[in-house]
Design an enzyme around this catalytic site. Structure first.
Site, PDB file in Angstrom:
ATOM      1  CB  CYS A  28      -0.956  -0.003   1.192  1.00 11.15           C
ATOM      2  SG  CYS A  28      -0.168  -0.441   2.747  1.00 11.15           S
ATOM      3  CG  HIS A  66      -0.387   4.548   3.441  1.00 11.11           C
ATOM      4  ND1 HIS A  66      -0.950   4.527   4.699  1.00 11.11           N
ATOM      5  CD2 HIS A  66      -0.081   3.252   3.149  1.00 11.11           C
ATOM      6  CE1 HIS A  66      -1.004   3.270   5.134  1.00 11.11           C
ATOM      7  NE2 HIS A  66      -0.489   2.486   4.221  1.00 11.11           N
TER       8      HIS A  66
HETATM    9  N1  NAP Z   1      -4.707  -3.134   5.983  1.00  8.51           N
HETATM   10  C1  NAP Z   1      -4.156  -2.671   4.849  1.00  8.51           C
HETATM   11  O1  NAP Z   1      -4.193  -1.470   4.512  1.00  8.51           O
HETATM   12  C2  NAP Z   1      -3.475  -3.632   3.901  1.00  8.51           C
HETATM   13  C3  NAP Z   1      -3.004  -3.138   2.708  1.00  8.51           C
HETATM   14  C4  NAP Z   1      -2.426  -4.009   1.783  1.00  8.51           C
HETATM   15  C5  NAP Z   1      -2.300  -5.339   2.092  1.00  8.51           C
HETATM   16  N2  NAP Z   1      -2.731  -5.823   3.280  1.00  8.51           N
HETATM   17  C6  NAP Z   1      -2.578  -7.264   3.527  1.00  8.51           C
HETATM   18  O2  NAP Z   1      -3.866  -7.882   3.506  1.00  8.51           O
HETATM   19  C7  NAP Z   1      -3.896  -8.989   4.423  1.00  8.51           C
HETATM   20  C8  NAP Z   1      -5.024  -8.791   5.421  1.00  8.51           C
HETATM   21  O3  NAP Z   1      -4.786  -7.613   6.152  1.00  8.51           O
HETATM   22  P1  NAP Z   1      -5.866  -7.045   7.188  1.00  8.51           P
HETATM   23  O4  NAP Z   1      -5.350  -5.727   7.609  1.00  8.51           O
HETATM   24  O5  NAP Z   1      -7.219  -7.156   6.625  1.00  8.51           O
HETATM   25  O6  NAP Z   1      -5.722  -8.134   8.406  1.00  8.51           O
HETATM   26  P2  NAP Z   1      -6.771  -8.496   9.536  1.00  8.51           P
HETATM   27  O7  NAP Z   1      -7.712  -7.389   9.790  1.00  8.51           O
HETATM   28  O8  NAP Z   1      -5.962  -9.018  10.684  1.00  8.51           O
HETATM   29  O9  NAP Z   1      -7.635  -9.730   8.899  1.00  8.51           O
HETATM   30  C9  NAP Z   1      -7.044 -10.979   8.714  1.00  8.51           C
HETATM   31  C10 NAP Z   1      -8.003 -11.943   8.034  1.00  8.51           C
HETATM   32  O10 NAP Z   1      -7.295 -13.195   7.843  1.00  8.51           O
HETATM   33  C11 NAP Z   1      -8.091 -14.238   8.442  1.00  8.51           C
HETATM   34  N3  NAP Z   1      -7.234 -15.283   8.981  1.00  8.51           N
HETATM   35  C12 NAP Z   1      -6.403 -15.216  10.044  1.00  8.51           C
HETATM   36  N4  NAP Z   1      -5.853 -16.456  10.282  1.00  8.51           N
HETATM   37  C13 NAP Z   1      -6.362 -17.272   9.331  1.00  8.51           C
HETATM   38  C14 NAP Z   1      -6.221 -18.669   9.069  1.00  8.51           C
HETATM   39  N5  NAP Z   1      -5.429 -19.455   9.823  1.00  8.51           N
HETATM   40  N6  NAP Z   1      -6.890 -19.204   8.006  1.00  8.51           N
HETATM   41  C15 NAP Z   1      -7.700 -18.421   7.242  1.00  8.51           C
HETATM   42  N7  NAP Z   1      -7.905 -17.097   7.468  1.00  8.51           N
HETATM   43  C16 NAP Z   1      -7.247 -16.544   8.498  1.00  8.51           C
HETATM   44  C17 NAP Z   1      -8.864 -13.552   9.548  1.00  8.51           C
HETATM   45  O11 NAP Z   1      -9.978 -14.369   9.915  1.00  8.51           O
HETATM   46  P3  NAP Z   1     -10.592 -14.344  11.418  1.00  8.51           P
HETATM   47  O12 NAP Z   1     -11.434 -13.098  11.492  1.00  8.51           O
HETATM   48  O13 NAP Z   1     -11.408 -15.590  11.457  1.00  8.51           O
HETATM   49  O14 NAP Z   1      -9.459 -14.328  12.373  1.00  8.51           O
HETATM   50  C18 NAP Z   1      -9.268 -12.257   8.850  1.00  8.51           C
HETATM   51  O15 NAP Z   1     -10.335 -12.500   7.973  1.00  8.51           O
HETATM   52  C19 NAP Z   1      -2.523  -9.032   5.068  1.00  8.51           C
HETATM   53  O16 NAP Z   1      -1.728  -9.939   4.354  1.00  8.51           O
HETATM   54  C20 NAP Z   1      -1.996  -7.612   4.897  1.00  8.51           C
HETATM   55  O17 NAP Z   1      -0.585  -7.577   4.861  1.00  8.51           O
HETATM   56  C21 NAP Z   1      -3.331  -5.003   4.199  1.00  8.51           C
END
Ligand code: NAP
Length: 360
Positions: free
Chosen positions: A160, A253
Site C-alpha cells: 500500500c 498514506h
Molecule cells: N490493511 C491494509 O491497509 C493492507 C493493505 C495491503 C495489504 N494488506 C494485507 O492484507 C492482508 C489482510 O490484512 P488485514 O489488515 O485485513 O488483516 P486483519 O484485519 O488481521 O484480517 C485478517 C483476516 O485473515 C483471516 N485469517 C487469520 N488467520 C487465518 C487462518 N489461519 N486461516 C484463514 N484465514 C485466516 C482472519 O480471519 P478471522 O477473522 O477468522 O481471524 C481475517 O479475515 C494481510 O496480508 C496484509 O498484509 C493489508
C-alpha cells in the site's frame, strides 16, 4: 458484460481489508460475492455474526452477505472453488502458508487476485498497478505454462505504501528519474488497526514498520520491469531509498518524495506531465477506475490526508507542493487511500482489468 454476474469468494473476508472488499463489491455491476472465508475461529457463523462488534463501516453489512455462512479458507478450499469463478485473498497468515494456499486454489482452476505480500516476489506472478503495467498480463500466460495450470493463476497487488508515489514517478518518466528518496506517513488501518485497537498511536509517531522499507524500495522495480524471453526482468532504475513511519491517522498514506531527474525540466513541465498523464487503461471503462487517475493541487497545503484520501472514491492519487530541492533537484508530496487504492480497491480494479482482457 453479460447479465449474469461473475461469482467471487473472499478469503480473509472478516478482516480490515476483507470488510473493505465486502463494501466495495456490495453493488458491483459485474461481481457477486457468493463465498466468504476466514479462520476456523469464524467458520460456521454467519458473516454478520462473525463481524459483530468489529464491523468497521457506518453502512450495514450488505444483507445478502450477512446471511452467508463463513467457510474455513484452508479446510473448505474445495467447496469454495466449486462455488466461485475466482477469489480475492486478504488473509493474515504466515507467508509460506499463504503461498501454498493461494497456489492450491489456482491449481484447482480458481484464479487468485491477492492482497497478500506472499507472492509479490514470485518471479512469474505479476504485481499490478493497472494504470502502469496492465501489459504484465503476459506473465499470467507464462505462469500457467510454468505450472501447467489451465484456468487458475495468481496475481498480486503491491504494498500500500508505494501507490502514492509510483504513479507520479511514472507520469514523470520522460524526464528519466534516476534517484528517489521517499518518506511515508502511513495510516493505522494499514496495520489492520483502529484507534480503539491501537491506543499507543495516540499523540505518537512510530518510526518503524517491519519490512515496509524494503518493499517500498523493491516492488516498484518489478512494476517497471520488462518481460522478455519468457520472464520478467526487474528495472534497475530509479534507485529508491524509503523511510516508513506510522502516524495517528485512520486511513491514507501520505508521502514526501525528493528525486533526481536525468533530463532538464521546469516546474511547469513536471506539473503538466502529471496533469496530462495518459491513463493506458482509460478505454477499458472499468467500473472502479478513477477519472482522473492523478490530480495536482496548486494550493500549498494540499493534498491533506483527511481532506483528499477519498479523491476518486479512494482510487485517485493526489499530488502537490512540487518544487525545487537543493539536494536531488525536485521534491513533491503525494497521497493515496491505503485500504482502497492500496488494498481492496486496487485488487477490484485489477480483477476488472482481467475480465476485460479475458483472463476472468
Ligand atoms: N490493511 C491494509 O491497509 C493492507 C493493505 C495491503 C495489504 N494488506 C494485507 O492484507 C492482508 C489482510 O490484512 P488485514 O489488515 O485485513 O488483516 P486483519 O484485519 O488481521 O484480517 C485478517 C483476516 O485473515 C483471516 N485469517 C487469520 N488467520 C487465518 C487462518 N489461519 N486461516 C484463514 N484465514 C485466516 C482472519 O480471519 P478471522 O477473522 O477468522 O481471524 C481475517 O479475515 C494481510 O496480508 C496484509 O498484509 C493489508
Amino acid at each position: 458484460m453479460s447479465e449474469k454476474k461473475i461469482t467471487v469468494g473472499i478469503l480473509g473476508a472478516t478482516g480490515m481489508v476483507g470488510q473493505r472488499f465486502i463494501t466495495l463489491l456490495a453493488e458491483h455491476p459485474w461481481f457477486n460475492v457468493v463465498a466468504v472465508a476466514a479462520s476456523s475461529r469464524s467458520a460456521g457463523q454467519t458473516y454478520a455474526e462473525a463481524v459483530h462488534g468489529r464491523w468497521n463501516y457506518d453502512a450495514p453489512v450488505p444483507a445478502h452477505v450477512g446471511t452467508l455462512k463463513v467457510l474455513d479458507a484452508v479446510k473448505d478450499a474445495d467447496t469454495i472453488c466449486e462455488q466461485v469463478n475466482f477469489v480475492f485473498s486478504a488473509m493474515s497468515l504466515d507467508k509460506a502458508q499463504v503461498r501454498n494456499l493461494e497456489a492450491e486454489y489456482a491449481s484447482k482452476n480458481t484464479p487468485v487476485v491477492s492482497n497478500n505480500s506472499a507472492h509479490r516476489r514470485t518471479e512469474d506472478v505479476p504485481l499490478f498497478i493497472p494504470e502502469i503495467n496492465h501489459h504484465h498480463t503476459e506473465l499470467i500466460d507464462i505462469q500457467r505454462k510454468n505450472r501447467s495450470w489451465e484456468k487458475g493463476f495468481i496475481t498480486a497487488k503491491p504494498n500500500c505504501s508505494i501507490q502514492s508515489y509510483v504513479p507520479v514517478i511514472e507520469a514523470l518518466n520522460e524526464f528519466e528519474p534516476t534517484r528517489v528518496a521517499v518518506s511515508t506517513f502511513q495510516a493505522i488501518s494499514g496495520a489492520g488497526k483502529t484507534f480503539d485497537t491501537y491506543p499507543e498511536i495516540s499523540d505518537n509517531i512510530i518510526p518503524y514498520i517491519g519490512g515496509e522499507e524494503q518493499k517500498s524500495e523493491d516492488e516498484p522495480l518489478k512494476i517497471w520491469g520488462e518481460i522478455s524471453d519468457g520472464e520478467l526482468k526487474l528495472a534497475d532504475s530509479p534507485v529508491i531509498s524509503a523511510t516508513c513511519v506510522r502516524v495517528p491517522v485512520s486511513d491514507g498514506h501520505l508521502v514526501t518524495v525528493n528525486m533526481e531527474l536525468a533530463k532538464q525540466a521546469t516546474k511547469e513541465d513536471l506539473i503538466d506531465a502529471i496533469n496530462s498523464y495518459e491513463n493506458p487503461i482509460a478505454d477499458l471503462d472499468l467500473p472502479s477506475a478513477p477519472s482522473p487517475f492523478l490530480k495536482y493541487f496548486e494550493e500549498d497545503d494540499r493534498p491533506q490526508t483527511k481532506l483528499d484520501r477519498d479523491f476518486g472514491n479512494g482510487m485517485g492519487i493526489t499530488v502537490g507542493r512540487l518544487r525545487e530541492d537543493p539536494v536531488l533537484g525536485w521534491k513533491f508530496v503525494a497521497l493515496s487511500h491505503n485500504t482502497i487504492r492500496g488494498a481492496a480497491g486496487g485488487a477490484v480494479l485489477t480483477a476488472e482489468m482481467l475480465v476485460k482482457k479475458g483472463y476472468l
